[in-house]
Design a protein around this motif. Structure first.
Motif, mmCIF file in Angstrom:
data_model
loop_
_atom_site.group_PDB
_atom_site.id
_atom_site.type_symbol
_atom_site.label_atom_id
_atom_site.label_comp_id
_atom_site.label_asym_id
_atom_site.label_seq_id
_atom_site.Cartn_x
_atom_site.Cartn_y
_atom_site.Cartn_z
ATOM 1 N N ALA A 111 20.896 2.422 12.810
ATOM 2 C CA ALA A 111 20.319 3.753 12.578
ATOM 3 C C ALA A 111 20.306 4.081 11.082
ATOM 4 O O ALA A 111 19.316 4.606 10.562
ATOM 5 C CB ALA A 111 21.104 4.810 13.356
ATOM 6 N N ALA A 112 21.381 3.752 10.397
ATOM 7 C CA ALA A 112 21.433 3.982 8.950
ATOM 8 C C ALA A 112 20.417 3.099 8.218
ATOM 9 O O ALA A 112 19.782 3.539 7.252
ATOM 10 C CB ALA A 112 22.847 3.718 8.430
ATOM 11 N N MET A 113 20.259 1.867 8.681
ATOM 12 C CA MET A 113 19.280 0.962 8.067
ATOM 13 C C MET A 113 17.865 1.498 8.242
ATOM 14 O O MET A 113 17.056 1.470 7.312
ATOM 15 C CB MET A 113 19.382 -0.439 8.680
ATOM 16 N N GLN A 114 17.564 1.983 9.433
ATOM 17 C CA GLN A 114 16.235 2.531 9.687
ATOM 18 C C GLN A 114 15.953 3.697 8.739
ATOM 19 O O GLN A 114 14.895 3.756 8.109
ATOM 20 C CB GLN A 114 16.124 2.996 11.132
ATOM 21 N N GLN A 115 16.898 4.602 8.639
ATOM 22 C CA GLN A 115 16.717 5.768 7.764
ATOM 23 C C GLN A 115 16.503 5.336 6.316
ATOM 24 O O GLN A 115 15.591 5.806 5.646
ATOM 25 C CB GLN A 115 17.922 6.695 7.871
ATOM 26 N N ARG A 116 17.339 4.425 5.830
ATOM 27 C CA ARG A 116 17.224 3.987 4.438
ATOM 28 C C ARG A 116 15.904 3.248 4.195
ATOM 29 O O ARG A 116 15.247 3.441 3.168
ATOM 30 C CB ARG A 116 18.410 3.098 4.052
ATOM 31 N N ALA A 117 15.516 2.382 5.122
ATOM 32 C CA ALA A 117 14.269 1.632 4.946
ATOM 33 C C ALA A 117 13.072 2.571 4.921
ATOM 34 O O ALA A 117 12.174 2.410 4.081
ATOM 35 C CB ALA A 117 14.116 0.595 6.059
ATOM 36 N N LEU A 118 13.056 3.557 5.801
ATOM 37 C CA LEU A 118 11.943 4.506 5.805
ATOM 38 C C LEU A 118 11.896 5.307 4.508
ATOM 39 O O LEU A 118 10.813 5.599 3.985
ATOM 40 C CB LEU A 118 12.021 5.417 7.028
ATOM 41 N N GLU A 119 13.067 5.644 3.967
ATOM 42 C CA GLU A 119 13.117 6.327 2.666
ATOM 43 C C GLU A 119 12.542 5.431 1.575
ATOM 44 O O GLU A 119 11.763 5.884 0.728
ATOM 45 C CB GLU A 119 14.557 6.708 2.318
ATOM 46 N N ALA A 120 12.927 4.169 1.569
ATOM 47 C CA ALA A 120 12.443 3.232 0.558
ATOM 48 C C ALA A 120 10.934 3.048 0.655
ATOM 49 O O ALA A 120 10.234 3.015 -0.364
ATOM 50 C CB ALA A 120 13.144 1.882 0.703
ATOM 51 N N ILE A 121 10.434 2.956 1.867
ATOM 52 C CA ILE A 121 8.997 2.789 2.069
ATOM 53 C C ILE A 121 8.249 4.022 1.566
ATOM 54 O O ILE A 121 7.243 3.909 0.873
ATOM 55 C CB ILE A 121 8.693 2.501 3.555
ATOM 56 N N ALA A 122 8.773 5.197 1.886
ATOM 57 C CA ALA A 122 8.128 6.438 1.443
ATOM 58 C C ALA A 122 8.160 6.567 -0.078
ATOM 59 O O ALA A 122 7.179 6.998 -0.693
ATOM 60 C CB ALA A 122 8.811 7.641 2.092
ATOM 61 N N LEU A 123 9.274 6.165 -0.681
ATOM 62 C CA LEU A 123 9.398 6.267 -2.143
ATOM 63 C C LEU A 123 8.472 5.313 -2.885
ATOM 64 O O LEU A 123 8.071 5.586 -4.003
ATOM 65 C CB LEU A 123 10.846 5.981 -2.569
ATOM 66 N N THR A 124 8.162 4.204 -2.263
ATOM 67 C CA THR A 124 7.348 3.196 -2.940
ATOM 68 C C THR A 124 5.884 3.246 -2.530
ATOM 69 O O THR A 124 5.080 2.486 -3.051
ATOM 70 C CB THR A 124 7.897 1.781 -2.667
ATOM 71 N N ALA A 125 5.543 4.146 -1.602
ATOM 72 C CA ALA A 125 4.156 4.233 -1.136
ATOM 73 C C ALA A 125 3.266 4.716 -2.270
ATOM 74 O O ALA A 125 3.644 5.601 -3.042
ATOM 75 C CB ALA A 125 4.066 5.186 0.053
ATOM 76 N N PRO A 126 2.094 4.138 -2.373
ATOM 77 C CA PRO A 126 1.169 4.594 -3.417
ATOM 78 C C PRO A 126 0.772 6.045 -3.173
ATOM 79 O O PRO A 126 0.654 6.486 -2.029
ATOM 80 C CB PRO A 126 -0.048 3.673 -3.258
ATOM 81 N N THR A 127 0.563 6.767 -4.245
ATOM 82 C CA THR A 127 0.100 8.145 -4.147
ATOM 83 C C THR A 127 -1.408 8.172 -4.342
ATOM 84 O O THR A 127 -2.017 7.160 -4.695
ATOM 85 C CB THR A 127 0.779 9.017 -5.225
ATOM 86 N N ALA A 128 -1.985 9.334 -4.156
ATOM 87 C CA ALA A 128 -3.440 9.468 -4.335
ATOM 88 C C ALA A 128 -3.844 9.149 -5.769
ATOM 89 O O ALA A 128 -4.967 8.724 -6.027
ATOM 90 C CB ALA A 128 -3.873 10.874 -3.953
ATOM 91 N N ASP A 129 -2.933 9.348 -6.722
ATOM 92 C CA ASP A 129 -3.226 9.115 -8.135
ATOM 93 C C ASP A 129 -3.008 7.673 -8.575
ATOM 94 O O ASP A 129 -3.423 7.285 -9.663
ATOM 95 C CB ASP A 129 -2.353 10.016 -9.018
ATOM 96 N N SER A 130 -2.331 6.891 -7.747
ATOM 97 C CA SER A 130 -2.029 5.514 -8.150
ATOM 98 C C SER A 130 -2.906 4.543 -7.393
ATOM 99 O O SER A 130 -3.348 4.837 -6.287
ATOM 100 C CB SER A 130 -0.542 5.199 -7.899
ATOM 101 N N PRO A 131 -3.156 3.397 -7.993
ATOM 102 C CA PRO A 131 -3.956 2.407 -7.274
ATOM 103 C C PRO A 131 -3.188 1.904 -6.061
ATOM 104 O O PRO A 131 -1.978 1.758 -6.097
ATOM 105 C CB PRO A 131 -4.175 1.295 -8.299
ATOM 106 N N LYS A 132 -3.912 1.647 -4.993
ATOM 107 C CA LYS A 132 -3.262 1.128 -3.785
ATOM 108 C C LYS A 132 -2.839 -0.304 -4.037
ATOM 109 O O LYS A 132 -3.630 -1.129 -4.459
ATOM 110 C CB LYS A 132 -4.209 1.189 -2.589
ATOM 111 N N GLU A 133 -1.566 -0.568 -3.775
ATOM 112 C CA GLU A 133 -1.039 -1.918 -3.976
ATOM 113 C C GLU A 133 -1.023 -2.648 -2.653
ATOM 114 O O GLU A 133 -0.833 -2.034 -1.603
ATOM 115 C CB GLU A 133 0.368 -1.839 -4.563
ATOM 116 N N ALA A 134 -1.192 -3.932 -2.721
ATOM 117 C CA ALA A 134 -1.173 -4.737 -1.498
ATOM 118 C C ALA A 134 0.230 -4.772 -0.925
ATOM 119 O O ALA A 134 1.202 -4.831 -1.651
ATOM 120 C CB ALA A 134 -1.645 -6.153 -1.810
ATOM 121 N N ARG A 135 0.288 -4.713 0.375
ATOM 122 C CA ARG A 135 1.579 -4.825 1.066
ATOM 123 C C ARG A 135 1.537 -6.020 1.923
ATOM 124 O O ARG A 135 1.255 -6.238 2.930
ATOM 125 C CB ARG A 135 1.873 -3.577 1.858
#
Length: 135
Positions: A111-135
């Motif tokens: 459960a802690a891993m899921q929460q942390r991973a989702l936080e990391a994914i959200a923090l590293t997601a491209p924003t509307a102002d940044s170019p979309k990076e390949a995942r």
């Protein structure tokens, strides 16, 4: 594998865990290990430190320099997965007492891993102002 597929598979495993009973501690630990690996991989891919062709299977199978790199980037995820891995020899096909408690611990770590991973994914997601990076 990419971030989205790891998240999908980890979520599917998490849903399957709900079907297990108190006597299914071996399956719970195994499932926590597998789902936790997906969460770690999703975060590492999101950070860009592991390519889609570089998935962690077991921390214990990684070369030292990768363990160090991944631990610098995601110490809590790596530590949690290592702890789940350490439960396996004792309580999965092992005969050490305390299997249900070990499964509870593995699920709490998951459960802690899921929460942390989702936080990391959200923090590293491209924003509307940044170019979309390949995942």
């Amino acid at each position: 594998m990419n971030v989205e597929r790891h998240v999908e598979l980890a979520s599917n495993i998490r849903h399957s865990l709900a079907r297990l009973g108190p006597d299914d501690h071996e399956m719970a630990i195994e499932a926590a290990m597998l789902a936790g690996t997906h969460w770690l991989n999703a975060a590492l891919h999101a950070h860009g430190v592991a390519g889609e062709d570089e998935d962690v299977v077991h921390c214990s199978m990684l070369v030292v320099n990768l363990v160090r790199t991944y631990t610098v980037v995601e110490p809590d995820l790596v530590g949690a997965l290592q702890e789940i891995e350490d439960l396996r020899p004792l309580h999965v096909r092992g005969d050490v007492p305390g299997g249900p408690a070990a499964a509870d611990r593995a699920l709490a770590l998951l459960a802690a891993m899921q929460q942390r991973a989702l936080e990391a994914i959200a923090l590293t997601a491209p924003t509307a102002d940044s170019p979309k990076e390949a995942r």
